[in-house]
Design an enzyme around this catalytic site. Structure first.
Site, PDB file in Angstrom:
ATOM      1  N   TYR B 135       0.865  -1.185   0.000  1.00  0.00           N
ATOM      2  CA  TYR B 135       0.000   0.000   0.000  1.00  0.00           C
ATOM      3  C   TYR B 135       0.897   1.228   0.000  1.00  0.00           C
ATOM      4  O   TYR B 135       1.824   1.316   0.825  1.00  0.00           O
ATOM      5  CB  TYR B 135      -0.843  -0.064   1.265  1.00  0.00           C
ATOM      6  CG  TYR B 135      -1.720   1.111   1.573  1.00  0.00           C
ATOM      7  CD1 TYR B 135      -3.042   1.147   1.134  1.00  0.00           C
ATOM      8  CD2 TYR B 135      -1.256   2.162   2.357  1.00  0.00           C
ATOM      9  CE1 TYR B 135      -3.868   2.211   1.459  1.00  0.00           C
ATOM     10  CE2 TYR B 135      -2.071   3.229   2.686  1.00  0.00           C
ATOM     11  CZ  TYR B 135      -3.379   3.248   2.233  1.00  0.00           C
ATOM     12  OH  TYR B 135      -4.202   4.290   2.560  1.00  0.00           O
ATOM     13  N   GLU B 139       4.856   9.925   0.222  1.00  0.00           N
ATOM     14  CA  GLU B 139       5.862  10.336  -0.757  1.00  0.00           C
ATOM     15  C   GLU B 139       6.970  11.096  -0.032  1.00  0.00           C
ATOM     16  O   GLU B 139       6.771  11.529   1.113  1.00  0.00           O
ATOM     17  CB  GLU B 139       5.215  11.223  -1.825  1.00  0.00           C
ATOM     18  CG  GLU B 139       4.123  10.502  -2.598  1.00  0.00           C
ATOM     19  CD  GLU B 139       3.435  11.386  -3.623  1.00  0.00           C
ATOM     20  OE1 GLU B 139       3.801  12.577  -3.733  1.00  0.00           O
ATOM     21  OE2 GLU B 139       2.537  10.871  -4.309  1.00  0.00           O
ATOM     22  N   GLY B 141       7.765  14.034  -0.235  1.00  0.00           N
ATOM     23  CA  GLY B 141       7.339  15.386   0.117  1.00  0.00           C
ATOM     24  C   GLY B 141       6.063  15.471   0.926  1.00  0.00           C
ATOM     25  O   GLY B 141       5.620  16.558   1.283  1.00  0.00           O
ATOM     26  N   SER B 144       1.929  12.906   6.578  1.00  0.00           N
ATOM     27  CA  SER B 144       0.626  13.031   7.233  1.00  0.00           C
ATOM     28  C   SER B 144      -0.403  13.706   6.330  1.00  0.00           C
ATOM     29  O   SER B 144      -1.573  13.334   6.322  1.00  0.00           O
ATOM     30  CB  SER B 144       0.774  13.851   8.517  1.00  0.00           C
ATOM     31  OG  SER B 144       1.635  13.193   9.410  1.00  0.00           O
ATOM     32  N   ARG B 260      -5.742   1.690  13.151  1.00  0.00           N
ATOM     33  CA  ARG B 260      -5.140   2.477  14.240  1.00  0.00           C
ATOM     34  C   ARG B 260      -5.132   1.725  15.570  1.00  0.00           C
ATOM     35  O   ARG B 260      -4.096   1.656  16.223  1.00  0.00           O
ATOM     36  CB  ARG B 260      -5.822   3.852  14.342  1.00  0.00           C
ATOM     37  CG  ARG B 260      -5.337   4.756  13.235  1.00  0.00           C
ATOM     38  CD  ARG B 260      -5.925   6.139  13.212  1.00  0.00           C
ATOM     39  NE  ARG B 260      -5.200   6.935  12.226  1.00  0.00           N
ATOM     40  CZ  ARG B 260      -5.682   7.996  11.606  1.00  0.00           C
ATOM     41  NH1 ARG B 260      -6.898   8.421  11.865  1.00  0.00           N
ATOM     42  NH2 ARG B 260      -4.949   8.657  10.735  1.00  0.00           N
ATOM     43  N   GLY B 356      19.816  -1.881  33.219  1.00  0.00           N
ATOM     44  CA  GLY B 356      21.050  -1.154  33.537  1.00  0.00           C
ATOM     45  C   GLY B 356      21.949  -0.993  32.327  1.00  0.00           C
ATOM     46  O   GLY B 356      21.476  -0.933  31.189  1.00  0.00           O
ATOM     47  N   GLU B 380       0.963   5.295  10.466  1.00  0.00           N
ATOM     48  CA  GLU B 380      -0.498   5.148  10.647  1.00  0.00           C
ATOM     49  C   GLU B 380      -1.088   6.386  11.315  1.00  0.00           C
ATOM     50  O   GLU B 380      -2.070   6.310  12.061  1.00  0.00           O
ATOM     51  CB  GLU B 380      -0.794   3.893  11.475  1.00  0.00           C
ATOM     52  CG  GLU B 380      -2.147   3.265  11.228  1.00  0.00           C
ATOM     53  CD  GLU B 380      -2.330   2.776   9.794  1.00  0.00           C
ATOM     54  OE1 GLU B 380      -1.337   2.713   9.050  1.00  0.00           O
ATOM     55  OE2 GLU B 380      -3.475   2.497   9.423  1.00  0.00           O
ATOM     56  N   THR B 382       0.646  10.168  12.832  1.00  0.00           N
ATOM     57  CA  THR B 382       1.455  10.515  14.006  1.00  0.00           C
ATOM     58  C   THR B 382       0.546  10.851  15.185  1.00  0.00           C
ATOM     59  O   THR B 382      -0.661  11.069  15.019  1.00  0.00           O
ATOM     60  CB  THR B 382       2.314  11.766  13.716  1.00  0.00           C
ATOM     61  OG1 THR B 382       1.422  12.865  13.464  1.00  0.00           O
ATOM     62  CG2 THR B 382       3.234  11.566  12.515  1.00  0.00           C
TER      63      THR B 382
END
Lengths: 343, 401
Positions: B135, B139, B141, B144, B260, B356, B380, B382
């Site tokens: 899916y 891209e 650029g 969201s 989600r 630790g 999915e 932010t």
């Protein structure tokens, strides 16, 4: 898995909501000023059976399970966070009181008193000595002292109503107690200690949750009406995110409390009590912040919610005691499958 | 009253997954993490998985549950419970498992019968040959803000010409087909978007870079390049309702109501695996003796982490339960998604502290969880996107806000 609410549960919650709206919500400041709720409110509360949610039927109670009692307390606390504690203080100790004669009489007659979680009282020869700085019941006729390993009953304790005001829950009119070799009677061991903590923490958490939900709802409405820089303040991203974060936190805390009440297990209730207490305090503080200077005034209920939650979170050992218990037992926490109680 | 008990059907799903996770997922996940490369397509994990023939998860998106008391087949509840359990054993390897993946829901919801047969059935028939779907919206650029995608689709007779670049595509290089979101009119925003199924081997459709990531190493994350790729009309999704493919964006959004909470549960699974490791380390190191102040503080943090994971799980379960009862759950799904990754990251960070100094070494599992978890607050949607969804739904927050 089921997240539904039955018709009966909804009916009970609606009844509690109507009582809160009619008798508490708009009289909060008067009750606070008077340091009491008055006979009319007390009678109406009793009339609806709200004083006897947990007691068994033979004591005149409704014998409701803890998750439903918590929902009712949450609903009433939305209208006034301290009301249930003042009008039916034996409810937080109903299961413990039901285990001995004097306690059953308290449940049957509705005598005021207080459950106190204590660390540092000296018990010797059937008498107890020590100071309790605040109980939220000025006219307490009994104390149930919950220690680490035993529960003590004190009848007719030396109670002195407070002259100074408390941070919150002022309508409860608090008292201080100076126990000086006061006669006491052991009424239970560690098993009773745990059942007392489950009930007190669950109902106290429910009250904090209701108070916080109400503060949040108020701020939510205000933010959509108050305009700044040309648009409702709710439409500024900083406040929009703050408000939806609070909504998510409240939903999560509420689910955790409901789940814990359903299990009735002490460690689960302790965890939920801590989570709800921390969430409620943060949400109420943010509600005041959303209203800005107005939030600081008596004109709006949010400052009172913030104070009441602060006070509630100190009762019954406080959040820190519950957090300590959760930490002490965390290494015994089972895995996921076992958590669900299935095999 | 809330009831968190799981019936025998759900418990059986969990048992099967626990067995499969311990025996197959965890070793493969660790193997890939240590090698630094995604699991190869011929890895034994994939044929073993196919042999199990499990049915839950994304395969159920768009299928109606047979009823609220449905068994663990086609329910959102089964999907999210499975998501937590598989993530517990290794989310990178789980994401690499064969199947239609996130490409399944759009084809299942929007596809014609012929498209479903070609893309959801035919490639997966031969269980001895693992196959993948994928899916692609993101891209270089735009992430969201999916309305801003720049991959174009131009009509050319009974074909479409696709040009553009896609990024962060899970199983993108190995997939037999990829659902590609493209725009027929960049100025139209969401309204101009269409979804196409682009098949592997189509001229001009190539794999760009296989990304090197902080975590989830077992899972392949690819860049895809489309240069004058000719896609037949028959591969345009959303044609069956006479919508000419305009439902693309709507489908992407509707899918989120299940995915989600699923992704949120994956985060909880990873958080729980680190938490349980830390609990065991703490129990062995200082379980039976009086604790120092330092140790008590760590136990308090472990308890706090458990509270948060339990809270997160309840938010997820509620969202899935509402979906199974055909109630709108967009708000609950976003609440689950915004809450869970943060709870898990905090739990894992606590786990590293409990272990630790050794906690930062790769041989101590918890550091891997720390690297794996961060992306769950990014993909999915932010955490910030979830808050925007919530603000729009609950506060009438303006879309341009």
């Amino acid at each position: 898995m089921d997240f539904g609410i039955s018709t009966d549960e909804q009916l009970l919650a609606d009844t509690a909501r109507r009582f809160g709206d009619e008798w508490l919500r708009n009289q909060e400041r008067d009750h606070e000023k008077a340091r009491g709720y008055g006979d009319g409110v007390a009678a109406a509360y009793r009339e609806l059976g709200l004083t006897h949610l947990g007691a068994s039927e033979d004591l005149g109670g409704l014998e409701l399970p803890l998750p439903i009692r918590a929902r009712i307390w949450e609903t009433i606390a939305a209208a006034d966070p301290g009301a249930s504690l003042a009008l039916g203080p034996w409810e937080v100790a109903a299961s413990g009181l039901a285990t001995f004669d004097e306690g059953r009489a308290v449940l049957r007659d509705g005598r005021p008193g207080a459950l106190v979680v204590v660390d540092d009282l000296a018990v010797k020869g059937g008498a107890v000595t020590g100071d309790i700085a605040w109980i939220p019941t000025a006219n307490a006729e009994w104390l149930l002292l919950v220690g680490a390993d035993e529960v003590l009953w004190v009848d007719d304790p030396p109670v002195t109503p407070l002259e100074d005001r408390t941070c919150g829950l002022q309508a409860c009119h608090g008292a201080e107690v100076h126990l000086a070799a006061t006669p006491c009677k052991p009424v239970g061991d560690r098993v009773l200690v745990e059942s007392c903590l489950v009930e007190a923490w669950a109902l106290s958490a429910a009250a904090m949750l209701g108070a916080a939900r109400d503060a949040h709802a108020y701020a939510w409405q205000y933010a959509q009406e108050r305009v700044a820089f040309g648009k409702p303040i709710a439409h500024h991203q900083a406040l929009a995110f703050l408000l939806v974060d609070c909504a998510t936190e409240l939903d999560g805390a509420g689910l955790l409390l409901e789940a814990a009440c359903t299990t009735g297990e002490l460690v689960e209730v302790a965890n939920a009590y801590v989570k709800v207490g921390e969430t409620a305090a943060a949400v109420a503080e943010r509600a005041v912040q959303v209203l800005g200077g107005h939030g600081y005034l008596y004109d709006h209920p949010v400052e009172k919610r913030m104070r009441d939650i602060r006070a509630l979170a100190t009762l019954f050992g406080g959040l820190h005691r519950a957090a300590t218990l959760a930490a002490e037992r965390v290494l015994d926490t089972p895995g996921f499958l076992e958590l669900r109680g299935q095999s | 009253m809330i009831d968190l008990s799981l019936d025998a059907g759900f418990m059986n799903v969990l048992r099967i997954l626990r067995f499969f996770g311990r025996k197959h997922i965890r070793p493969a996940d660790l193997e890939a993490d240590r090698s630094g490369d995604p699991l190869p397509v011929d890895h034994k994990l994939f044929t073993d998985f196919n042999a199990m023939n499990l049915s839950f998860g994304l395969r159920n998106v768009g299928k109606k549950p047979s009823g609220p008391q449905d068994g663990p087949g086609r329910t959102a509840r089964a999907s999210i419970i499975a998501a937590e359990e598989l993530a517990f054993w290794g989310q990178g390897a789980t994401m690499a498992l064969p199947g239609a993946g996130l490409g399944g829901p759009p084809v299942g919801l929007l596809g014609t019968d012929d498209q479903k047969r070609r893309f959801l059935e035919a490639p997966f028939k031969d269980k001895s040959k693992p196959a993948w779907g994928a899916y692609a919206t993101t891209e270089p650029g735009c992430g969201s803000d999916v309305a801003r995608i720049r991959t174009t689709a131009q009509k050319d007779g009974d074909h479409w010409i696709l040009n553009g670049e896609k990024m962060f595509i899970t199983n993108g290089a190995r997939a037999s087909w990829v659902v590609i979101f493209a725009t027929v009119d960049p100025s139209a925003g969401r309204a101009g978007q269409r979804a196409f199924v682009v098949e592997k081997g189509t001229p001009g459709f190539s794999v760009g870079r296989i990304e090197k990531k902080m975590g989830l190493t077992a899972s392949e994350t690819a860049g895809l390049v489309l240069e004058d790729v000719r896609v037949p009309d028959a591969n345009l999704l959303g044609r069956k309702e006479g919508s000419k493919g305009k439902a693309g964006f709507k489908v992407a959004m509707a899918t989120f109501d299940l995915t989600r909470p699923m992704v949120a549960m994956m985060a909880i699974g990873i958080g729980r695996s680190a938490w349980e490791r830390a609990r065991d380390v703490a129990a062995e190191a200082f379980g039976a003796r009086p604790k120092s102040a330092h140790e008590i503080l760590l136990l308090d943090r472990l308890a706090a982490a458990k509270r948060e994971l339990d809270t997160a799980r309840l938010l997820c379960w509620r969202a899935a339960w509402k979906m199974d009862h055909r109630q709108t759950n967009t708000v609950e799904a976003s609440m689950a998604k915004v809450y869970s990754p943060k709870a898990a990251l905090s739990a894992i960070s606590t786990a590293v502290d409990v272990v630790g100094l050794a906690g930062v070494r790769n041989e101590q599992f918890v550091e891997k969880c720390f690297r794996d978890i961060k992306v769950f607050d990014i993909f999915e949607g932010t955490g910030q996107v979830q808050n925007i969804v919530l603000a729009r739904r609950l506060l009438d927050y303006p879309s341009t806000g």
